[in-house]
Design a protein around this motif. Structure first.
Motif, PDB file in Angstrom:
ATOM      1  N   LYS A 160       0.808  -1.220   0.000  1.00 56.11           N
ATOM      2  CA  LYS A 160       0.000   0.000   0.000  1.00 56.11           C
ATOM      3  C   LYS A 160       0.843   1.272   0.000  1.00 56.11           C
ATOM      4  O   LYS A 160       0.270   2.378   0.029  1.00 56.11           O
ATOM      5  CB  LYS A 160      -0.921   0.006   1.222  1.00 56.11           C
ATOM      6  CG  LYS A 160      -1.891  -1.161   1.272  1.00 56.11           C
ATOM      7  CD  LYS A 160      -2.760  -1.096   2.517  1.00 56.11           C
ATOM      8  CE  LYS A 160      -3.702  -2.300   2.612  1.00 56.11           C
ATOM      9  NZ  LYS A 160      -4.547  -2.238   3.831  1.00 56.11           N
ATOM     10  N   GLU A 192       2.579   4.459  -0.974  1.00 55.04           N
ATOM     11  CA  GLU A 192       2.359   5.395  -2.078  1.00 55.04           C
ATOM     12  C   GLU A 192       3.491   6.411  -2.212  1.00 55.04           C
ATOM     13  O   GLU A 192       3.793   6.839  -3.327  1.00 55.04           O
ATOM     14  CB  GLU A 192       1.031   6.144  -1.856  1.00 55.04           C
ATOM     15  CG  GLU A 192      -0.194   5.227  -1.853  1.00 55.04           C
ATOM     16  CD  GLU A 192      -1.475   5.978  -1.547  1.00 55.04           C
ATOM     17  OE1 GLU A 192      -1.392   7.225  -1.374  1.00 55.04           O
ATOM     18  OE2 GLU A 192      -2.545   5.349  -1.480  1.00 55.04           O
ATOM     19  N   GLU A 218       3.619  -2.065  -5.091  1.00 59.69           N
ATOM     20  CA  GLU A 218       2.720  -1.954  -6.247  1.00 59.69           C
ATOM     21  C   GLU A 218       2.000  -0.617  -6.309  1.00 59.69           C
ATOM     22  O   GLU A 218       1.666  -0.141  -7.396  1.00 59.69           O
ATOM     23  CB  GLU A 218       1.696  -3.095  -6.208  1.00 59.69           C
ATOM     24  CG  GLU A 218       2.335  -4.479  -6.258  1.00 59.69           C
ATOM     25  CD  GLU A 218       1.329  -5.592  -6.005  1.00 59.69           C
ATOM     26  OE1 GLU A 218       0.158  -5.257  -5.728  1.00 59.69           O
ATOM     27  OE2 GLU A 218       1.715  -6.763  -6.075  1.00 59.69           O
ATOM     28  N   GLY A 219       1.733  -0.009  -5.161  1.00 60.92           N
ATOM     29  CA  GLY A 219       0.982   1.256  -5.157  1.00 60.92           C
ATOM     30  C   GLY A 219       1.850   2.493  -5.151  1.00 60.92           C
ATOM     31  O   GLY A 219       1.341   3.606  -4.949  1.00 60.92           O
ATOM     32  N   THR A 273       3.520   5.758  -5.983  1.00 65.51           N
ATOM     33  CA  THR A 273       3.245   6.830  -6.948  1.00 65.51           C
ATOM     34  C   THR A 273       4.301   7.934  -6.924  1.00 65.51           C
ATOM     35  O   THR A 273       4.433   8.671  -7.905  1.00 65.51           O
ATOM     36  CB  THR A 273       1.876   7.474  -6.658  1.00 65.51           C
ATOM     37  OG1 THR A 273       1.878   8.001  -5.325  1.00 65.51           O
ATOM     38  CG2 THR A 273       0.754   6.446  -6.791  1.00 65.51           C
ATOM     39  N   LYS A 274       5.049   8.047  -5.818  1.00 69.82           N
ATOM     40  CA  LYS A 274       6.058   9.106  -5.709  1.00 69.82           C
ATOM     41  C   LYS A 274       7.289   8.562  -5.004  1.00 69.82           C
ATOM     42  O   LYS A 274       7.182   7.966  -3.932  1.00 69.82           O
ATOM     43  CB  LYS A 274       5.476  10.298  -4.945  1.00 69.82           C
ATOM     44  CG  LYS A 274       6.412  11.495  -4.850  1.00 69.82           C
ATOM     45  CD  LYS A 274       5.733  12.647  -4.128  1.00 69.82           C
ATOM     46  CE  LYS A 274       6.642  13.855  -3.994  1.00 69.82           C
ATOM     47  NZ  LYS A 274       5.971  14.972  -3.274  1.00 69.82           N
ATOM     48  N   ASN A 328       6.619  -0.684 -11.632  1.00 72.89           N
ATOM     49  CA  ASN A 328       5.777   0.186 -10.789  1.00 72.89           C
ATOM     50  C   ASN A 328       4.930   1.076 -11.702  1.00 72.89           C
ATOM     51  O   ASN A 328       5.268   2.228 -11.962  1.00 72.89           O
ATOM     52  CB  ASN A 328       6.648   1.027  -9.858  1.00 72.89           C
ATOM     53  CG  ASN A 328       7.528   0.187  -8.958  1.00 72.89           C
ATOM     54  OD1 ASN A 328       8.691  -0.079  -9.281  1.00 72.89           O
ATOM     55  ND2 ASN A 328       6.991  -0.248  -7.840  1.00 72.89           N
ATOM     56  N   ILE A 329       3.826   0.515 -12.168  1.00 76.55           N
ATOM     57  CA  ILE A 329       3.024   1.172 -13.201  1.00 76.55           C
ATOM     58  C   ILE A 329       2.318   2.432 -12.691  1.00 76.55           C
ATOM     59  O   ILE A 329       1.893   3.270 -13.489  1.00 76.55           O
ATOM     60  CB  ILE A 329       1.989   0.187 -13.789  1.00 76.55           C
ATOM     61  CG1 ILE A 329       1.074  -0.350 -12.671  1.00 76.55           C
ATOM     62  CG2 ILE A 329       2.693  -0.958 -14.509  1.00 76.55           C
ATOM     63  CD1 ILE A 329      -0.058  -1.230 -13.172  1.00 76.55           C
ATOM     64  N   HIS A 330       2.179   2.579 -11.378  1.00 74.74           N
ATOM     65  CA  HIS A 330       1.504   3.756 -10.822  1.00 74.74           C
ATOM     66  C   HIS A 330       2.476   4.877 -10.469  1.00 74.74           C
ATOM     67  O   HIS A 330       2.037   5.922  -9.960  1.00 74.74           O
ATOM     68  CB  HIS A 330       0.706   3.360  -9.569  1.00 74.74           C
ATOM     69  CG  HIS A 330      -0.356   2.334  -9.817  1.00 74.74           C
ATOM     70  ND1 HIS A 330      -1.509   2.623 -10.511  1.00 74.74           N
ATOM     71  CD2 HIS A 330      -0.440   1.022  -9.484  1.00 74.74           C
ATOM     72  CE1 HIS A 330      -2.266   1.545 -10.577  1.00 74.74           C
ATOM     73  NE2 HIS A 330      -1.635   0.551  -9.969  1.00 74.74           N
ATOM     74  N   LYS A 389       4.332   8.094 -10.695  1.00 73.20           N
ATOM     75  CA  LYS A 389       4.100   9.313 -11.468  1.00 73.20           C
ATOM     76  C   LYS A 389       5.193  10.349 -11.262  1.00 73.20           C
ATOM     77  O   LYS A 389       5.465  11.146 -12.162  1.00 73.20           O
ATOM     78  CB  LYS A 389       2.745   9.933 -11.086  1.00 73.20           C
ATOM     79  CG  LYS A 389       1.547   8.994 -11.242  1.00 73.20           C
ATOM     80  CD  LYS A 389       1.380   8.518 -12.677  1.00 73.20           C
ATOM     81  CE  LYS A 389       0.202   7.556 -12.804  1.00 73.20           C
ATOM     82  NZ  LYS A 389       0.107   6.974 -14.164  1.00 73.20           N
ATOM     83  N   GLN A 415       5.706   5.596 -17.693  1.00 74.02           N
ATOM     84  CA  GLN A 415       4.570   5.918 -16.827  1.00 74.02           C
ATOM     85  C   GLN A 415       4.774   7.213 -16.054  1.00 74.02           C
ATOM     86  O   GLN A 415       3.830   7.744 -15.448  1.00 74.02           O
ATOM     87  CB  GLN A 415       4.307   4.762 -15.850  1.00 74.02           C
ATOM     88  CG  GLN A 415       5.279   4.635 -14.689  1.00 74.02           C
ATOM     89  CD  GLN A 415       6.498   3.784 -15.023  1.00 74.02           C
ATOM     90  OE1 GLN A 415       6.906   3.722 -16.183  1.00 74.02           O
ATOM     91  NE2 GLN A 415       7.072   3.132 -14.017  1.00 74.02           N
ATOM     92  N   LYS A 474       5.096  11.085 -15.023  1.00 73.11           N
ATOM     93  CA  LYS A 474       4.497  12.360 -15.434  1.00 73.11           C
ATOM     94  C   LYS A 474       5.388  13.542 -15.064  1.00 73.11           C
ATOM     95  O   LYS A 474       5.337  14.581 -15.716  1.00 73.11           O
ATOM     96  CB  LYS A 474       3.125  12.535 -14.768  1.00 73.11           C
ATOM     97  CG  LYS A 474       2.112  11.439 -15.097  1.00 73.11           C
ATOM     98  CD  LYS A 474       1.723  11.438 -16.559  1.00 73.11           C
ATOM     99  CE  LYS A 474       0.663  10.378 -16.840  1.00 73.11           C
ATOM    100  NZ  LYS A 474       0.333  10.303 -18.295  1.00 73.11           N
TER     101      LYS A 474
END
Length: 451
Positions: free
Chosen positions: A67, A69, A88-89, A91-92, A112-114, A116, A141, A143
């Protein structure tokens, strides 16, 4: 060396009532942590993890944090991106100001597809030619990179130039790896020299100490007593000399030029720890053992003493004696001499829960002897003396005589006269009988009398 312990996590989990298994956010920054461990076992529900400004050299033991992030590992000693595939989760990821020289290790983040946002500024790889193009093309992936948004046109161009850029990146990585190997060898050599120097210093100090003991044992008894008296002064001089030498070593260490490497950061930490230990050792030597406080003199006379500073009910012990009262607070005495004798068995103490005032109630024994007051001396009474005293009192006495004939006793009961309520009666007015002499008088029998 700072380590991640259960107690450390609980102390930083106050916002979650110190419960760690359901913790979602954890901050362990500036804890001098050198290894990442135990978190994946104790805090499986973590979403945000702050580990910046530590000495972590490897990313490990976080793959079970499904979990997670946001992971902040800025200002550490990390040289390679690894072991994050299980997050897996994620994002940063913040890896600002580390020692990552293997830029190709970013490929491990492709799963790590999430993900960003990624921060790699301040690392050696950020100075490579083609660094941004390589990362943008490798991690499609993403951004944002180093706080700058990735445009679509930038990614298309990076993908077109990827083969050429990747070749340049590999060449620069090889050069950096060779340089790092030399730096590690140099740091290892310096560390061995410092250890050898420290061992030589300790052996020299030890031999000097034995020589001093043997010499003092050969001196006569008078000299022994003299040296014993001067020992504190000699020890104080040695402490000052050692403190001066430590200050010089400290200045030499901070003025010595060195490269910014993981080894230099560890060396700085070791130096600061050594400095802290030496300072504690010197402060312990300077501490003087205070003699025990005298509460009662040799002749049995109690003294007034007030030593405690902090009042804690659980640490208060009250001792009432016939002539004094003693209150012990955290081992420190507060003693007062009483002006009169009291009853210890009937005494009691109580403390206010609002003000914290301590009240000790001690009943007195007999009368209180108050100082600065003169007591009259007792005089034996004789019949003659009693007659003289009564005659004197009668002479001094003034009498007030009142004439009994003129005496009038006021009626106290009738001072306030109340009006008596009489029943109302119709008062009969006197009949007016006109006289016959009146010229206008006319007696009419039909007219009723005026009543």
């Amino acid at each position: 060396m700072g380590r991640i312990t259960e107690d450390l996590i609980r102390r930083n989990a106050e916002h979650n009532d110190c419960v760690i298994f359901s913790l979602e956010e954890l901050s362990l920054h500036q804890q001098e942590i050198e290894r990442l461990e135990h978190i994946d076992k104790w805090c499986r529900d973590l979403k945000i993890l702050y580990l910046q400004n530590n000495l972590i050299g490897k990313i490990e033991n976080v793959s079970k944090l499904k979990k997670l992030e946001y992971l902040n590992l800025a200002l550490n000693n990390i040289e390679k991106i690894e072991n994050l595939e299980g997050c897996e989760g994620l994002t940063k990821l913040d890896l600002t100001v580390n020692f990552i020289g293997e830029l190709s290790s970013v490929k491990t983040l492709q799963g790590n597809i999430h993900l960003k946002e990624l921060f790699l500024m301040g690392n050696p790889c950020a100075d490579f030619d083609g660094y941004r193009q390589f990362v943008v093309a490798t991690l499609q992936q993403l951004k944002w990179l180093d706080g700058k948004e990735i445009e679509r046109s930038e990614r298309i161009q990076a993908l077109q130039n990827l083969p050429v850029v990747e070749q340049r990146i590999r060449e620069q990585e090889k050069a950096y790896c060779l340089k790092r190997a030399k730096d590690k060898e140099e740091a290892q050599r310096k560390l061995e020299e410092e250890e050898n120097k420290g061992e030589m210093g300790r052996s020299h100090t030890g031999s000097g100490g034995h020589w001093h003991v043997d010499l003092s044992a050969t001196l006569p008894s008078f000299e022994e007593s003299k040296d014993y008296i001067q020992a504190p002064e000699i020890e104080e001089g040695q402490c000052k000399g050692k403190e001066f030498d430590d200050r010089e070593d400290d200045l030499e260490f901070w003025n010595k030029p060195s490269l910014y490497t993981p080894e230099s950061r560890l060396e700085t930490l070791r130096h600061m720890e050594k400095q802290r230990r030496d300072q504690e050792r010197l402060s312990e030597k300077k501490k003087k053992v205070k003699p025990p406080r005298m509460l009662v003199t040799e002749d049995g006379r109690a003294l007034n003493v007030n030593e405690p500073k902090y009042m804690d009910t659980s640490l208060i012990d009250v001792d009432v004696q016939p002539t004094y009262v003693r209150v012990m607070v955290k081992g420190k005495p507060f003693q007062l001499i009483l002006p009169a004798e009291v009853k210890p068995d009937s005494s009691f103490a109580k403390r206010s829960q609002t003000t914290g005032h301590l009240v000790v109630c001690m009943p007195k024994v007999g009368e209180v002897i108050i100082g600065c007051q003169r007591t009259s001396k007792p005089v034996k009474s004789t019949p003659d003396s009693s007659k003289e005293q009564t005659s004197k009192r009668s002479q001094q006495m003034e009498r007030l005589e009142v004439d009994p004939s003129k005496r009038s006793i006021p009626d106290v009961a009738n001072i306030v006269q109340e009006k008596k309520h009489m029943p109302r009666r119709v008062r009969t007015e006197p009949k007016i009988i006109p006289s016959e002499e009146d010229p206008d008088f006319e007696d009419n029998p039909e007219v009723p009398p005026l009543i």
